[in-house]
Enzyme design. Structure first.
Site, PDB file in Angstrom:
ATOM      1  N   CYS A  43     -13.753  50.138  -7.928  1.00  0.00           N
ATOM      2  CA  CYS A  43     -13.202  49.051  -7.116  1.00  0.00           C
ATOM      3  C   CYS A  43     -14.301  48.323  -6.351  1.00  0.00           C
ATOM      4  O   CYS A  43     -14.394  47.106  -6.386  1.00  0.00           O
ATOM      5  CB  CYS A  43     -12.154  49.618  -6.158  1.00  0.00           C
ATOM      6  SG  CYS A  43     -11.453  48.384  -5.078  1.00  0.00           S
ATOM      7  N   CYS A  48     -12.266  45.547  -8.260  1.00  0.00           N
ATOM      8  CA  CYS A  48     -11.516  44.647  -7.382  1.00  0.00           C
ATOM      9  C   CYS A  48     -12.386  43.727  -6.520  1.00  0.00           C
ATOM     10  O   CYS A  48     -12.137  42.521  -6.473  1.00  0.00           O
ATOM     11  CB  CYS A  48     -10.643  45.442  -6.407  1.00  0.00           C
ATOM     12  SG  CYS A  48     -10.132  47.066  -6.965  1.00  0.00           S
ATOM     13  N   LYS A  51     -14.864  41.356  -8.375  1.00  0.00           N
ATOM     14  CA  LYS A  51     -13.992  40.470  -9.157  1.00  0.00           C
ATOM     15  C   LYS A  51     -13.384  39.389  -8.263  1.00  0.00           C
ATOM     16  O   LYS A  51     -13.423  38.205  -8.552  1.00  0.00           O
ATOM     17  CB  LYS A  51     -12.904  41.322  -9.819  1.00  0.00           C
ATOM     18  CG  LYS A  51     -11.880  40.605 -10.680  1.00  0.00           C
ATOM     19  CD  LYS A  51     -10.703  40.045  -9.936  1.00  0.00           C
ATOM     20  CE  LYS A  51      -9.952  40.999  -9.083  1.00  0.00           C
ATOM     21  NZ  LYS A  51      -9.152  41.968  -9.801  1.00  0.00           N
ATOM     22  N   TYR A 177      -4.842  42.655 -17.530  1.00  0.00           N
ATOM     23  CA  TYR A 177      -5.343  42.167 -16.243  1.00  0.00           C
ATOM     24  C   TYR A 177      -6.762  41.600 -16.366  1.00  0.00           C
ATOM     25  O   TYR A 177      -7.044  40.492 -15.923  1.00  0.00           O
ATOM     26  CB  TYR A 177      -5.449  43.327 -15.253  1.00  0.00           C
ATOM     27  CG  TYR A 177      -4.214  43.827 -14.584  1.00  0.00           C
ATOM     28  CD1 TYR A 177      -3.881  43.391 -13.308  1.00  0.00           C
ATOM     29  CD2 TYR A 177      -3.421  44.804 -15.172  1.00  0.00           C
ATOM     30  CE1 TYR A 177      -2.784  43.904 -12.634  1.00  0.00           C
ATOM     31  CE2 TYR A 177      -2.315  45.317 -14.514  1.00  0.00           C
ATOM     32  CZ  TYR A 177      -1.995  44.868 -13.241  1.00  0.00           C
ATOM     33  OH  TYR A 177      -0.903  45.384 -12.589  1.00  0.00           O
ATOM     34  N   GLU A 181      -7.998  37.687 -15.900  1.00  0.00           N
ATOM     35  CA  GLU A 181      -8.786  37.397 -14.688  1.00  0.00           C
ATOM     36  C   GLU A 181     -10.154  36.813 -15.054  1.00  0.00           C
ATOM     37  O   GLU A 181     -10.600  35.819 -14.469  1.00  0.00           O
ATOM     38  CB  GLU A 181      -8.928  38.663 -13.835  1.00  0.00           C
ATOM     39  CG  GLU A 181      -7.600  39.070 -13.196  1.00  0.00           C
ATOM     40  CD  GLU A 181      -7.694  40.252 -12.243  1.00  0.00           C
ATOM     41  OE1 GLU A 181      -6.750  40.450 -11.475  1.00  0.00           O
ATOM     42  OE2 GLU A 181      -8.709  40.993 -12.269  1.00  0.00           O
ATOM     43  N   THR A 310      -6.144  50.481  -7.310  1.00  0.00           N
ATOM     44  CA  THR A 310      -6.797  51.105  -6.161  1.00  0.00           C
ATOM     45  C   THR A 310      -5.814  51.655  -5.123  1.00  0.00           C
ATOM     46  O   THR A 310      -5.944  52.816  -4.713  1.00  0.00           O
ATOM     47  CB  THR A 310      -7.791  50.108  -5.521  1.00  0.00           C
ATOM     48  OG1 THR A 310      -8.932  50.077  -6.369  1.00  0.00           O
ATOM     49  CG2 THR A 310      -8.201  50.494  -4.134  1.00  0.00           C
ATOM     50  N   HIS A 435       8.589  26.648   6.987  1.00  0.00           N
ATOM     51  CA  HIS A 435       8.463  25.353   6.316  1.00  0.00           C
ATOM     52  C   HIS A 435       7.249  24.602   6.816  1.00  0.00           C
ATOM     53  O   HIS A 435       6.984  24.633   8.018  1.00  0.00           O
ATOM     54  CB  HIS A 435       9.740  24.529   6.599  1.00  0.00           C
ATOM     55  CG  HIS A 435       9.805  23.267   5.817  1.00  0.00           C
ATOM     56  ND1 HIS A 435      10.028  23.268   4.450  1.00  0.00           N
ATOM     57  CD2 HIS A 435       9.640  21.979   6.195  1.00  0.00           C
ATOM     58  CE1 HIS A 435      10.031  22.008   4.024  1.00  0.00           C
ATOM     59  NE2 HIS A 435       9.794  21.212   5.060  1.00  0.00           N
ATOM     60  N   GLU A 440       8.714  29.977   1.061  1.00  0.00           N
ATOM     61  CA  GLU A 440      10.092  29.817   1.553  1.00  0.00           C
ATOM     62  C   GLU A 440      11.082  29.704   0.391  1.00  0.00           C
ATOM     63  O   GLU A 440      12.267  29.977   0.545  1.00  0.00           O
ATOM     64  CB  GLU A 440      10.227  28.611   2.498  1.00  0.00           C
ATOM     65  CG  GLU A 440      10.030  27.271   1.834  1.00  0.00           C
ATOM     66  CD  GLU A 440      10.189  26.094   2.808  1.00  0.00           C
ATOM     67  OE1 GLU A 440      11.122  26.121   3.620  1.00  0.00           O
ATOM     68  OE2 GLU A 440       9.377  25.152   2.743  1.00  0.00           O
TER      69      GLU A 440
END
Ligand code: FAD
Ligand code: NDP
Length: 450
Positions: A43, A48, A51, A177, A181, A310, A435, A440
């Site tokens: 990681c 992670c 990346k 993934y 990515e 992770t 908002h 939302e």
């Protein structure tokens, strides 16, 4: 005199191993952790964190382009890859130091070197033997690539973080993934990028609307996304790699990145010496308390080949420490683990996909919205955001939330709490939105899509 040198000996100082060791030490256990490479594991070093830093870097082209719609004039842009990588490396080195300090402060002894299990209570590192009441296997995983003519020319994500220069043309193979990515990263940094996937539609296992929406968005961005294809052979001519596809056509690139899955790093670890049961993939077989087939040996994280994430490895490290040294056995619940793909644009998901809900025989109502985010009313970008709720008709419970769009991970993280608490669609509806945000939309979808 104590029967063993340590109460706990952890192999691997990655996400899971560091957490398990620190928490065990905090409960008063005498703990050592062996690490053969850099502290922090995948990681921190090649996963992670670097990346996500590259993902941030890859967003600027969009921002420069979008700025014009808001009245900005942005001068000529260029990316200094060497600087990006050097700055990324500095941050990783800083984190390596943070991990060392965390372990030192917790009183965990760090043993540098490759560890092997010699028997259920003995570990060898650099020719030295250590004994422990419990051994925690936290060795992580490693990229797995197929072997075919020319496969020696490909790189994996490990190398992608240290390329001497940014390739101008890249092929990414794999539809998981890492594939999506890195296709987003390279394309965003300006490389001509193709992504190949062997099946009908990438991201197998994710909600179909996420898969379809992301494919559309990547194609709109100009990524050469190809399904039902694969590389048969690669030939290298100088700096150019010619990839012959299974249909006989040839495409070329300066780098070919294989992101075709990861396998547990348990080879030659000596687990067989101790009688630990492994799956064919090399994954350590564990019970719900993460205990292997040998009473004194536990395993966590990627090396158990379940959810390679992770936060899962960290939760498992915490669970084992509690089970063994806090008199509080913890059995983790793997339902509703939220996850994000830091693709361009991002995807976020928690709970059941529509397809999973059908397989589990829920009668579901689907609420889905696809819209142009406010920001893009001024930029001219055709990018759309997709949000979807999977609702159990009988109980009104929201079974799954799925999203493709900017900050999907940030938005889904909050919704994951609601889904884990068993929130109903009515409770989503009675929540007043913020908002103007994209998020939302999750509390304002009133019309069933199907
Ligand atoms: P690791 O963190 O890999 O740690 C294992 C450690 O054990 C390593 O340091 C290794 O050197 C050491 N080791 C192995 N064998 C021995 C031995 N015999 N002796 C001594 N030491 C040994 N997950 C997310 O949740 N979000 C993300 O965004 C994300 N992005 C990722 C991007 C990439 C490119 C990759 C490859 C992975 C990504 N992951 C992500 C997955 C995540 O990195 C892993 O799930 C996580 O690191 C697993 O933790 P672990 O403790 O099981 O193993
Ligand atoms: P994944 O398992 O996610 O995806 C592997 C991809 O490669 C799939 O599309 C698979 O196809 C394909 N594939 C497998 N074998 C071959 C082959 N021999 N030839 C061609 N294609 C093949 O693995 P990744 O390497 O992308 O990532 C490993 C893990 O790391 C992830 O599963 C995830 O758990 C973790 N990770 C998490 C991230 C995050 O949280 N954001 C980011 C990066 C990694 P098929 O579907 O047909 O099997």
């Amino acid at each position: 005199m104590a029967q063993y040198d340590y109460d706990l000996f952890t192999i691997g100082a990655g996400s899971g191993g560091v957490r398990g060791s620190r928490v065990a030490a905090a409960f008063g256990a005498k703990v050592a952790v062996a690490e053969e490479s850099a502290l922090g594991g995948t990681c921190v070093n090649v996963g992670c964190i670097p990346k996500k830093l590259l993902v941030y870097a890859s967003h600027y082209l969009d921002d420069f382009r979008d700025a014009a719609g808001f009245g900005w004039t942005v001068g000529p842009q260029s990316i200094n890859w060497a600087k990006l990588i050097a700055n990324k490396d500095n941050e990783i080195h800083r984190l390596n130091g943070v991990y060392r300090k965390l372990l030192d402060d917790a009183g965990v002894e760090i043993i540098e070197g490759r560890a092997q299990v010699l028997d259920p209570h003995t570990i060898g590192v650099n020719g030295k033997r250590y004994t422990a009441k419990y051994i925690l296997i936290a060795v992580g995983s490693w990229p797995s690539i197929p072997t075919f003519p020319g496969s020696e020319h490909v790189i994996t994500s490990n190398e992608a973080f240290y390329l001497p220069e940014l390739p101008s043309k890249v092929i990414v193979v794999g539809g998981g993934y890492i594939g999506v990515e890195f296709a987003g990263i390279f394309h965003g940094l300006g490389a001509e990028t193709a992504q190949l996937y062997r099946g009908e539609l990438f991201l197998r296992g994710f909600d179909n609307d996420i898969r379809l929406t992301l494919a559309d968005e990547m194609l709109k961005r100009g990524i050469d996304l190809r399904f039902k294809t694969d590389i048969a052979k690669i030939e290298k001519h100088g700096d150019i790699l010619n990839a012959t596809l299974i249909d006989g056509s040839v495409i070329n690139a300066n780098q070919i990145l294989y992101a075709t899955g990861r396998v547990p790093k348990t080879r030659d670890l000596g687990l067989e010496n101790a009688g630990v049961e492994l799956r064919q993939s090399g994954a350590v077989v564990v019970d719900p308390y993460l205990r292997s087939s040998v009473e004194s040996i536990y395993a966590i994280g990627d090396c158990t080949d379940r959810l390679m994430l992770t936060p899962v490895a960290i939760a498992e490290g915490t669970a084992v420490a509690n089970t063994l040294f806090n008199n509080r056995p913890i059995m983790l619940d793997y339902e509703n683990v939220a996850t994000a793909i830091f693709s361009a644009p991002n995807c976020g998901t928690v709970g059941l996909t529509e397809e999973q809900a059908h397989r589990r025989e829920f009668e579901v109502d689907i609420y889905m919205s696809s819209f142009r985010p406010l920001r893009h009313t001024m930029t001219g970008s055709a990018e759309k955001t997709m949000m979807k709720l999977v609702v159990d008709r009988a109980s009104d419970r929201v079974l799954g939330c799925h999203m493709v769009g900017p900050d999907a991970g940030e938005i889904i993280q909050g919704l994951a709490v609601a889904v884990n608490c068993g929130a109903t669609k009515t409770q989503f509806d009675t929540t007043i939105g913020i908002h103007p945000t994209a998020a939302e939309e999750f509390v304002t979808m009133r019309t069933k899509t199907r």
